[in-house]
Scaffold this motif. Structure first.
Motif, PDB file in Angstrom:
ATOM      1  N   MET A 120      79.391   4.726 -41.942  1.00  6.98           N
ATOM      2  CA  MET A 120      79.516   4.571 -40.494  1.00  6.98           C
ATOM      3  C   MET A 120      78.804   5.700 -39.755  1.00  6.98           C
ATOM      4  O   MET A 120      78.185   5.475 -38.706  1.00  6.98           O
ATOM      5  CB  MET A 120      80.999   4.548 -40.099  1.00  6.98           C
ATOM      6  N   ILE A 121      78.844   6.925 -40.293  1.00 15.15           N
ATOM      7  CA  ILE A 121      78.137   8.041 -39.676  1.00 15.15           C
ATOM      8  C   ILE A 121      76.640   7.759 -39.615  1.00 15.15           C
ATOM      9  O   ILE A 121      75.982   7.974 -38.587  1.00 15.15           O
ATOM     10  CB  ILE A 121      78.409   9.356 -40.442  1.00 15.15           C
ATOM     11  N   ASN A 122      76.082   7.264 -40.719  1.00 21.33           N
ATOM     12  CA  ASN A 122      74.643   6.985 -40.753  1.00 21.33           C
ATOM     13  C   ASN A 122      74.261   5.839 -39.829  1.00 21.33           C
ATOM     14  O   ASN A 122      73.214   5.877 -39.171  1.00 21.33           O
ATOM     15  CB  ASN A 122      74.221   6.673 -42.196  1.00 21.33           C
ATOM     16  N   VAL A 123      75.091   4.807 -39.756  1.00 17.50           N
ATOM     17  CA  VAL A 123      74.823   3.694 -38.846  1.00 17.50           C
ATOM     18  C   VAL A 123      74.903   4.172 -37.396  1.00 17.50           C
ATOM     19  O   VAL A 123      74.032   3.858 -36.576  1.00 17.50           O
ATOM     20  CB  VAL A 123      75.824   2.543 -39.090  1.00 17.50           C
ATOM     21  N   ALA A 124      75.941   4.953 -37.082  1.00 13.39           N
ATOM     22  CA  ALA A 124      76.103   5.475 -35.722  1.00 13.39           C
ATOM     23  C   ALA A 124      74.933   6.375 -35.332  1.00 13.39           C
ATOM     24  O   ALA A 124      74.445   6.320 -34.196  1.00 13.39           O
ATOM     25  CB  ALA A 124      77.413   6.251 -35.615  1.00 13.39           C
ATOM     26  N   ALA A 125      74.482   7.195 -36.278  1.00 13.66           N
ATOM     27  CA  ALA A 125      73.359   8.091 -36.000  1.00 13.66           C
ATOM     28  C   ALA A 125      72.102   7.296 -35.655  1.00 13.66           C
ATOM     29  O   ALA A 125      71.370   7.630 -34.719  1.00 13.66           O
ATOM     30  CB  ALA A 125      73.094   8.986 -37.206  1.00 13.66           C
ATOM     31  N   SER A 126      71.854   6.228 -36.406  1.00 13.74           N
ATOM     32  CA  SER A 126      70.677   5.400 -36.150  1.00 13.74           C
ATOM     33  C   SER A 126      70.745   4.752 -34.775  1.00 13.74           C
ATOM     34  O   SER A 126      69.774   4.744 -34.016  1.00 13.74           O
ATOM     35  CB  SER A 126      70.554   4.319 -37.233  1.00 13.74           C
ATOM     36  N   ILE A 127      71.911   4.221 -34.439  1.00 19.57           N
ATOM     37  CA  ILE A 127      72.077   3.581 -33.131  1.00 19.57           C
ATOM     38  C   ILE A 127      72.003   4.619 -32.017  1.00 19.57           C
ATOM     39  O   ILE A 127      71.437   4.362 -30.943  1.00 19.57           O
ATOM     40  CB  ILE A 127      73.410   2.811 -33.093  1.00 19.57           C
ATOM     41  N   GLY A 128      72.544   5.820 -32.252  1.00 19.83           N
ATOM     42  CA  GLY A 128      72.497   6.874 -31.241  1.00 19.83           C
ATOM     43  C   GLY A 128      71.074   7.287 -30.898  1.00 19.83           C
ATOM     44  O   GLY A 128      70.737   7.502 -29.724  1.00 19.83           O
ATOM     45  N   ILE A 129      70.228   7.406 -31.907  1.00 23.98           N
ATOM     46  CA  ILE A 129      68.818   7.726 -31.660  1.00 23.98           C
ATOM     47  C   ILE A 129      68.178   6.636 -30.814  1.00 23.98           C
ATOM     48  O   ILE A 129      67.423   6.914 -29.869  1.00 23.98           O
ATOM     49  CB  ILE A 129      68.060   7.888 -32.992  1.00 23.98           C
ATOM     50  N   THR A 130      68.486   5.388 -31.130  1.00 22.88           N
ATOM     51  CA  THR A 130      67.879   4.262 -30.414  1.00 22.88           C
ATOM     52  C   THR A 130      68.292   4.238 -28.947  1.00 22.88           C
ATOM     53  O   THR A 130      67.447   4.116 -28.057  1.00 22.88           O
ATOM     54  CB  THR A 130      68.281   2.931 -31.083  1.00 22.88           C
ATOM     55  N   TYR A 131      69.599   4.369 -28.653  1.00 17.95           N
ATOM     56  CA  TYR A 131      69.999   4.271 -27.247  1.00 17.95           C
ATOM     57  C   TYR A 131      69.593   5.509 -26.452  1.00 17.95           C
ATOM     58  O   TYR A 131      69.299   5.424 -25.250  1.00 17.95           O
ATOM     59  CB  TYR A 131      71.481   3.915 -27.087  1.00 17.95           C
ATOM     60  N   THR A 132      69.535   6.662 -27.102  1.00 19.54           N
ATOM     61  CA  THR A 132      69.064   7.866 -26.392  1.00 19.54           C
ATOM     62  C   THR A 132      67.584   7.735 -26.047  1.00 19.54           C
ATOM     63  O   THR A 132      67.167   8.081 -24.928  1.00 19.54           O
ATOM     64  CB  THR A 132      69.296   9.115 -27.251  1.00 19.54           C
ATOM     65  N   ALA A 133      66.782   7.249 -26.993  1.00 20.31           N
ATOM     66  CA  ALA A 133      65.358   7.049 -26.726  1.00 20.31           C
ATOM     67  C   ALA A 133      65.161   6.051 -25.604  1.00 20.31           C
ATOM     68  O   ALA A 133      64.304   6.235 -24.715  1.00 20.31           O
ATOM     69  CB  ALA A 133      64.654   6.574 -27.998  1.00 20.31           C
ATOM     70  N   ALA A 134      65.948   4.966 -25.595  1.00 21.82           N
ATOM     71  CA  ALA A 134      65.819   3.952 -24.547  1.00 21.82           C
ATOM     72  C   ALA A 134      66.189   4.523 -23.183  1.00 21.82           C
ATOM     73  O   ALA A 134      65.505   4.266 -22.174  1.00 21.82           O
ATOM     74  CB  ALA A 134      66.703   2.752 -24.882  1.00 21.82           C
ATOM     75  N   MET A 135      67.261   5.313 -23.108  1.00 19.02           N
ATOM     76  CA  MET A 135      67.661   5.919 -21.834  1.00 19.02           C
ATOM     77  C   MET A 135      66.603   6.887 -21.323  1.00 19.02           C
ATOM     78  O   MET A 135      66.323   6.957 -20.123  1.00 19.02           O
ATOM     79  CB  MET A 135      68.987   6.658 -21.998  1.00 19.02           C
TER      80      MET A 135
END
Length: 476
Positions: A427-442
């Motif tokens: 879950m940490i690795n999945v969350a990290a991947s999604i976090g990078i994506t939404y931060t880049a989009a913002m």
């Protein structure tokens, strides 16, 4: 000593997991093995122990490579004329592969010798690295190369802990598992500096050549590691594919905001829940999701580790675009934060005696929120402000990891702790991947300072949610 203190800490952590936890499934000092490993002759025991520095070196090397590539997204974006959202995929996919690869390698280790798995890992690293360097002008092929390379890196990040718990006497396991935590912290510093200096004075693509050095470890792996095999193997490919589909659907939606991706997400999530409800071969059972405290902590884990990698991914872009710094200077600015994390990790035993799990996690969440939001709220800023921010930020995550995981594991029966830890780290690795994506989009739509305030607000929301959820479950 707190039983979770020897578990690796950070954004891309290794995990041992299988559908039926055994002694080797739980990478902690306190319960790494329920009984002594097999008894070997003095000569065999000596040879098995001689392999530990080799695997530990490979483990450290793999972490350094992984952390180096996280920093060079800025250089890749500039060289290939990519947006932040697009270039973020080289980091997000790698994180996803690390998490899934950990489960696969741990399960394979039941029937395939660790020697063969490590050799396979080195082969994958070299294939991916060669593809990445040769086709460095094509981002799709760079992505493919990173996936293949990371599939190999995941072998070292997982199998070191398995080897220690499987082949060393229990009395020595605590020492060598502790070295894995130290190696992770050291890899953050070396990785940041290596990525920064190589991309500045050579080229980011030269970073693909560094992993080829892993070939030098092959003779030692072949000489010292045993060929033994155990009796069972069961990889839950269906469950892992569904998890990967859920994470990919979320990342695709954040990148493109196409409602079809939400439909894909809903379908994948529904299929996953149905699958683990009915299949006895699932790598995690539905009973875990009926445990309110386990689910509550997973929610906090998902939110906070998306913030962690989001800020770390954002940091070099912010320093380069706002202050015009090159990656070598940016990497130096990250070092104080990583050193702070090392110090806090070393002091975690003493902290655990003073603060309860709930107090430690609450304090860490508050400090994370302040460290991220403050640079965005201040009327002035300088690189020094961000250095201080990263020091508090990294130290707070080091403070939070062990008590949060301990709270999670303590809600699970001992015989299922390995599976719980496995899913927690996945879950940490999945969350990290999604976090990078939404931060880049913002960041493509909003100023950097606004993004920081939003990340801080998300952290405060996590603190509020943690307080509410823990109040509705048994006392931590």
């Amino acid at each position: 000593m707190n039983k979770t203190q020897t578990i690796q800490q950070g954004t891309n952590e290794s995990v041992i997991n299988s559908s039926e936890p055994s002694a080797a499934d739980i990478p902690t000092a306190g319960n790494a093995a329920e009984s002594e490993p097999n008894v070997y002759s003095a000569a065999e025991a000596r040879r098995l122990k001689q392999a530990v520095p080799v695997i530990l070196l490979f483990f450290l090397f793999a972490l350094v490579i992984d952390n180096s590539f996280k920093l060079v997204s800025v250089a890749i974006a500039q060289d290939l004329h990519l947006s932040m959202t697009t270039v973020s995929w080289q980091a997000t996919l790698a994180g996803l592969i690390i998490g899934i690869g950990a489960v696969v390698y741990a399960t394979l280790a039941d029937t395939v010798s660790i020697k063969k798995l490590l050799v396979t890992g080195i082969v994958l690293i070299c294939i991916g690295s060669v593809i990445g360097y040769v086709f460095r002008h094509s981002f799709p092929l760079v992505l493919l190369a990173r996936v293949i390379q990371t599939a190999g890196l995941a072998s070292a990040e997982t199998l070191y802990v398995i080897y220690v718990t499987k082949y060393l006497p229990r009395s020595e396991q605590k020492l060598f598992l502790g070295l894995s935590t130290s190696s992770y912290s050291l890899s953050l510093v070396i990785g940041a500096l290596a990525g920064g200096y190589i991309s500045t004075y050579l080229n980011w693509s030269a970073l693909f050549l560094v992993p080829l050095v892993s070939i030098l470890l092959l003779p030692f792996i072949l000489k010292f590691l045993p060929n033994e095999q155990s009796s069972r193997s069961r990889i839950d490919f269906a469950g892992l594919i569904l998890i990967a589909s859920i994470a990919t659907a979320v990342m695709l939606y954040i990148s493109d905001f196409n409602w079809l991706y939400l439909i894909l997400f809903a379908a994948a999530a529904g299929l996953f829940l149905a699958y683990i409800s009915r299949s006895k071969r699932a790598f995690i059972g539905i009973e875990f999701f009926r445990n309110r405290r386990f689910i509550s902590i997973l929610v906090i884990v998902f939110i906070m580790y998306s913030v962690q990698l989001g800020y770390i991914f954002l940091f070099p872009f912010l320093m380069q675009k706002v202050y015009g710094l090159e990656l070598d200077k940016i990497s130096l600015l990250l070092v104080p934060g990583y050193i702070t994390a090392v110090i806090v990790g070393a002091l975690s035993g003493g902290i655990a005696k003073k603060l309860s799990n709930r107090q430690a996690v609450s304090l860490a969440l508050l400090l994370i929120a302040v460290s991220v939001a403050l640079p965005g709220l201040l009327p002035f800023s300088s690189p020094i402000i961000y250095v201080l921010s990263m020091m508090i930020f990294a130290g707070s995550f080091a403070l939070m990891y062990a008590p949060l995981l301990d709270s999670c594991v303590s809600s699970i029966p001992v015989e299922k702790a390995g599976t719980a830890i496995g899913f927690y780290n996945l879950m940490i690795n999945v969350a990290a991947s999604i976090g990078i994506t939404y931060t880049a989009a913002m960041t493509e739509a909003l100023p950097f300072r606004t993004v920081l305030v939003i990340l801080g607000a998300v952290s405060l929301a996590a603190l509020l949610l943690y307080t509410l959820l823990m109040g509705r479950t048994q006392k931590v």
